[in-house]
Scaffold this active site. Structure first.
Site, PDB file in Angstrom:
ATOM      1  N   LYS A  16      41.999  40.904  41.055  1.00 19.90           N
ATOM      2  CA  LYS A  16      42.098  40.155  39.796  1.00 19.90           C
ATOM      3  C   LYS A  16      41.859  41.091  38.601  1.00 19.90           C
ATOM      4  O   LYS A  16      42.638  41.111  37.654  1.00 19.90           O
ATOM      5  CB  LYS A  16      41.091  38.996  39.775  1.00 19.90           C
ATOM      6  CG  LYS A  16      41.314  37.977  40.904  1.00 19.90           C
ATOM      7  CD  LYS A  16      40.377  36.782  40.813  1.00 19.90           C
ATOM      8  CE  LYS A  16      38.910  37.099  40.996  1.00 19.90           C
ATOM      9  NZ  LYS A  16      38.545  37.615  42.337  1.00 19.90           N
ATOM     10  N   ARG A  91      36.097  28.254  39.201  1.00 18.56           N
ATOM     11  CA  ARG A  91      35.786  28.572  40.591  1.00 18.56           C
ATOM     12  C   ARG A  91      35.365  27.347  41.378  1.00 18.56           C
ATOM     13  O   ARG A  91      35.096  27.452  42.575  1.00 18.56           O
ATOM     14  CB  ARG A  91      34.619  29.545  40.603  1.00 18.56           C
ATOM     15  CG  ARG A  91      34.986  30.961  40.910  1.00 18.56           C
ATOM     16  CD  ARG A  91      33.705  31.756  40.726  1.00 18.56           C
ATOM     17  NE  ARG A  91      33.657  32.914  41.523  1.00 18.56           N
ATOM     18  CZ  ARG A  91      34.010  34.134  41.101  1.00 18.56           C
ATOM     19  NH1 ARG A  91      34.498  34.305  39.906  1.00 18.56           N
ATOM     20  NH2 ARG A  91      33.874  35.140  41.900  1.00 18.56           N
ATOM     21  N   ARG A 130      34.835  49.992  46.542  1.00 21.62           N
ATOM     22  CA  ARG A 130      35.111  49.851  45.104  1.00 21.62           C
ATOM     23  C   ARG A 130      34.095  50.594  44.242  1.00 21.62           C
ATOM     24  O   ARG A 130      32.908  50.632  44.552  1.00 21.62           O
ATOM     25  CB  ARG A 130      35.112  48.375  44.725  1.00 21.62           C
ATOM     26  CG  ARG A 130      35.261  48.183  43.202  1.00 21.62           C
ATOM     27  CD  ARG A 130      35.598  46.801  42.828  1.00 21.62           C
ATOM     28  NE  ARG A 130      34.555  45.861  43.215  1.00 21.62           N
ATOM     29  CZ  ARG A 130      34.634  44.569  42.967  1.00 21.62           C
ATOM     30  NH1 ARG A 130      35.696  44.077  42.364  1.00 21.62           N
ATOM     31  NH2 ARG A 130      33.670  43.765  43.337  1.00 21.62           N
ATOM     32  N   ARG A 163      28.921  48.087  42.411  1.00 23.38           N
ATOM     33  CA  ARG A 163      28.293  46.811  42.030  1.00 23.38           C
ATOM     34  C   ARG A 163      27.237  46.410  43.050  1.00 23.38           C
ATOM     35  O   ARG A 163      27.418  46.584  44.249  1.00 23.38           O
ATOM     36  CB  ARG A 163      29.368  45.720  41.935  1.00 23.38           C
ATOM     37  CG  ARG A 163      29.759  45.415  40.507  1.00 23.38           C
ATOM     38  CD  ARG A 163      31.003  44.584  40.400  1.00 23.38           C
ATOM     39  NE  ARG A 163      30.937  43.300  41.090  1.00 23.38           N
ATOM     40  CZ  ARG A 163      31.899  42.390  41.033  1.00 23.38           C
ATOM     41  NH1 ARG A 163      32.991  42.629  40.323  1.00 23.38           N
ATOM     42  NH2 ARG A 163      31.790  41.245  41.677  1.00 23.38           N
ATOM     43  N   ARG A 174      30.127  35.833  49.558  1.00 20.35           N
ATOM     44  CA  ARG A 174      31.096  35.580  48.487  1.00 20.35           C
ATOM     45  C   ARG A 174      32.407  35.055  49.062  1.00 20.35           C
ATOM     46  O   ARG A 174      33.031  34.157  48.485  1.00 20.35           O
ATOM     47  CB  ARG A 174      31.337  36.864  47.681  1.00 20.35           C
ATOM     48  CG  ARG A 174      30.154  37.215  46.768  1.00 20.35           C
ATOM     49  CD  ARG A 174      30.163  38.677  46.342  1.00 20.35           C
ATOM     50  NE  ARG A 174      31.341  39.033  45.599  1.00 20.35           N
ATOM     51  CZ  ARG A 174      31.764  40.298  45.435  1.00 20.35           C
ATOM     52  NH1 ARG A 174      31.096  41.297  45.997  1.00 20.35           N
ATOM     53  NH2 ARG A 174      32.831  40.537  44.729  1.00 20.35           N
TER      54      ARG A 174
HETATM   55  P1  AP5 Z   1      39.382  44.223  41.855  1.00 19.37           P
HETATM   56  O1  AP5 Z   1      40.556  44.231  40.920  1.00 19.37           O
HETATM   57  O2  AP5 Z   1      38.084  44.737  41.367  1.00 19.37           O
HETATM   58  O3  AP5 Z   1      39.223  42.779  42.535  1.00 19.37           O
HETATM   59  P2  AP5 Z   1      38.711  41.386  41.932  1.00 19.37           P
HETATM   60  O4  AP5 Z   1      39.643  40.341  42.440  1.00 19.37           O
HETATM   61  O5  AP5 Z   1      38.516  41.496  40.466  1.00 19.37           O
HETATM   62  O6  AP5 Z   1      37.345  41.256  42.723  1.00 19.37           O
HETATM   63  P3  AP5 Z   1      35.887  40.831  42.226  1.00 19.37           P
HETATM   64  O7  AP5 Z   1      34.917  41.306  43.264  1.00 19.37           O
HETATM   65  O8  AP5 Z   1      35.662  41.252  40.828  1.00 19.37           O
HETATM   66  O9  AP5 Z   1      35.979  39.301  42.323  1.00 19.37           O
HETATM   67  P4  AP5 Z   1      34.821  38.301  42.368  1.00 19.37           P
HETATM   68  O10 AP5 Z   1      35.548  37.049  42.123  1.00 19.37           O
HETATM   69  O11 AP5 Z   1      33.989  38.349  43.594  1.00 19.37           O
HETATM   70  O12 AP5 Z   1      33.810  38.833  41.250  1.00 19.37           O
HETATM   71  P5  AP5 Z   1      33.456  38.312  39.785  1.00 19.37           P
HETATM   72  O13 AP5 Z   1      33.083  39.486  38.995  1.00 19.37           O
HETATM   73  O14 AP5 Z   1      34.481  37.404  39.284  1.00 19.37           O
HETATM   74  O15 AP5 Z   1      39.853  45.067  43.155  1.00 19.37           O
HETATM   75  C1  AP5 Z   1      38.981  45.235  44.263  1.00 19.37           C
HETATM   76  C2  AP5 Z   1      39.161  46.649  44.860  1.00 19.37           C
HETATM   77  O16 AP5 Z   1      40.453  46.744  45.463  1.00 19.37           O
HETATM   78  C3  AP5 Z   1      39.109  47.769  43.821  1.00 19.37           C
HETATM   79  O17 AP5 Z   1      38.429  48.852  44.386  1.00 19.37           O
HETATM   80  C4  AP5 Z   1      40.578  48.104  43.547  1.00 19.37           C
HETATM   81  O18 AP5 Z   1      40.738  49.447  43.151  1.00 19.37           O
HETATM   82  C5  AP5 Z   1      41.216  47.811  44.897  1.00 19.37           C
HETATM   83  N1  AP5 Z   1      42.603  47.342  44.789  1.00 19.37           N
HETATM   84  C6  AP5 Z   1      43.111  46.486  43.856  1.00 19.37           C
HETATM   85  N2  AP5 Z   1      44.424  46.264  44.071  1.00 19.37           N
HETATM   86  C7  AP5 Z   1      44.754  46.983  45.174  1.00 19.37           C
HETATM   87  C8  AP5 Z   1      45.970  47.165  45.907  1.00 19.37           C
HETATM   88  N3  AP5 Z   1      47.128  46.564  45.545  1.00 19.37           N
HETATM   89  N4  AP5 Z   1      45.941  47.959  46.999  1.00 19.37           N
HETATM   90  C9  AP5 Z   1      44.795  48.588  47.385  1.00 19.37           C
HETATM   91  N5  AP5 Z   1      43.604  48.453  46.731  1.00 19.37           N
HETATM   92  C10 AP5 Z   1      43.598  47.667  45.628  1.00 19.37           C
HETATM   93  O19 AP5 Z   1      32.136  37.436  40.080  1.00 19.37           O
HETATM   94  C11 AP5 Z   1      30.930  38.034  40.488  1.00 19.37           C
HETATM   95  C12 AP5 Z   1      29.838  36.987  40.604  1.00 19.37           C
HETATM   96  O20 AP5 Z   1      29.594  36.392  39.319  1.00 19.37           O
HETATM   97  C13 AP5 Z   1      30.145  35.791  41.530  1.00 19.37           C
HETATM   98  O21 AP5 Z   1      29.833  36.083  42.877  1.00 19.37           O
HETATM   99  C14 AP5 Z   1      29.246  34.710  40.932  1.00 19.37           C
HETATM  100  O22 AP5 Z   1      27.904  34.888  41.323  1.00 19.37           O
HETATM  101  C15 AP5 Z   1      29.338  34.993  39.434  1.00 19.37           C
HETATM  102  N6  AP5 Z   1      30.432  34.242  38.790  1.00 19.37           N
HETATM  103  C16 AP5 Z   1      31.537  34.768  38.176  1.00 19.37           C
HETATM  104  N7  AP5 Z   1      32.351  33.790  37.709  1.00 19.37           N
HETATM  105  C17 AP5 Z   1      31.743  32.615  38.045  1.00 19.37           C
HETATM  106  C18 AP5 Z   1      32.115  31.243  37.871  1.00 19.37           C
HETATM  107  N8  AP5 Z   1      33.279  30.893  37.271  1.00 19.37           N
HETATM  108  N9  AP5 Z   1      31.268  30.307  38.350  1.00 19.37           N
HETATM  109  C19 AP5 Z   1      30.086  30.641  38.971  1.00 19.37           C
HETATM  110  N10 AP5 Z   1      29.701  31.908  39.182  1.00 19.37           N
HETATM  111  C20 AP5 Z   1      30.526  32.896  38.722  1.00 19.37           C
HETATM  112 MG    MG Z   2      36.839  41.344  39.145  1.00 16.65          MG
END
Ligand code: AP5
Ligand code: MG
Ligand code: ZN
Length: 221
Positions: A16, A91, A130, A163, A174
């Site tokens: 994402k 979410r 990552r 992270r 997660r």
């Molecule tokens: P990356 O682009 O970083 O993936 P992402 O989908 O952004 O993954 P996140 O871990 O950020 O998602 P998340 O939903 O768990 O975390 P968030 O910060 O939202 O890519 C991942 C890796 O893959 C990278 O190393 C990249 O280089 C690689 N990659 C990408 N594309 C590729 C490809 N095509 N081929 C190969 N490799 C590739 O949330 C974190 C925490 O915050 C949650 O757990 C929760 O506690 C809280 N939170 C956030 N939002 C909410 C909400 N709305 N409600 C409640 N709690 C929330």
């Molecule tokens: Mg992200």
């Protein structure tokens, strides 16, 4: 004026954040990542950040009321006039309902949901390797998306770090939370005819982006 009121939906590690930077550049809408906003609050040790960190470290969701509040406030900012890209929000079904209500009050609505789909084994590999930029949050990977210089962000020269929630136990939680609480949103938005499914695997980040562009259509003026 065409509005791009977009949601990027997908499991942890689907890409994402990686795709968001490409979308916001081409479509000229702000990137609203609740994860990034919560991590900023943790870093600044605000009251909300200290409370949120407990949930984030466990791989659990931060309570709906907190996250809904943050997003509603952010959507009031003038830079969202042309649209926005929500990453990691909504979410849960209550978050999606709150978003629909908040947008309706502004005479707007979600225009497209991109569901980025990746299998679980691949997600675990991605998250365990990552690295994130401390300054601009750009994501890299020690194997799949290496920065030109180890430990340094290609975009801004910032320091890369791992992270706290990218350890195996938290990652498994997660993924479970995604399956039970977030995946049902695909049906929620399917019922509104808004979902485009894009495969996030077997392709480079640029290859995945090509499919997202097709789903979104031309950026316009
Ligand atoms: P990356 O682009 O970083 O993936 P992402 O989908 O952004 O993954 P996140 O871990 O950020 O998602 P998340 O939903 O768990 O975390 P968030 O910060 O939202 O890519 C991942 C890796 O893959 C990278 O190393 C990249 O280089 C690689 N990659 C990408 N594309 C590729 C490809 N095509 N081929 C190969 N490799 C590739 O949330 C974190 C925490 O915050 C949650 O757990 C929760 O506690 C809280 N939170 C956030 N939002 C909410 C909400 N709305 N409600 C409640 N709690 C929330
Ligand atoms: Mg992200
Ligand atoms: Zn950076």
């Amino acid at each position: 004026m065409t509005q791009f009121n977009l949601i990027l939906l997908g499991p942890p590690g689907a890409g994402k954040g990686t795709q968001a930077s490409r979308i916001v550049e081409e479509y000229g809408v702000p990137h609203i990542s609740t994860g990034d906003m919560l991590r900023a609050a943790v870093k600044n040790q605000t009251e909300m950040g200290i409370e949120a960190k407990k949930f984030m470290d466990a791989g659990a969701l931060v309570p709906d009321s907190v996250v809904i509040g943050i997003v509603k406030e952010r959507l009031q900012e003038p830079d969202t006039a042309k649209g926005f890209l929500l990453d990691g929000f909504p979410r849960t079904i209550p978050q999606a309902e709150a978003l629909d209500e908040a947008l309706a009050a502004l005479d707007r609505g979600v225009t497209k949901v991109i569901a980025l789909l990746v299998e679980e084994d691949e997600l675990i590999l991605r998250l365990s390797g990552r690295r994130i930029c401390r300054a601009c949050q750009a994501p890299f990977h020690v194997e799949f998306n290496k920065p030109a210089k180890e430990g340094v962000c290609d975009v801004c020269g910032g320091e890369l770090y791992q992270r706290d929630d990218d350890n195996e136990t938290t990652v498994r939680n997660r993924l479970e939370v995604y399956r039970t609480q977030t995946e049902p949103l695909i049906s929620y938005y399917d019922a509104q005819g808004l979902v485009s499914r894009v495969s996030g695997t077997g392709n480079t980040p640029d290859g995945v982006y090509t499919q997202i562009r097709e789903a979104l259509g031309p950026a316009g003026e």
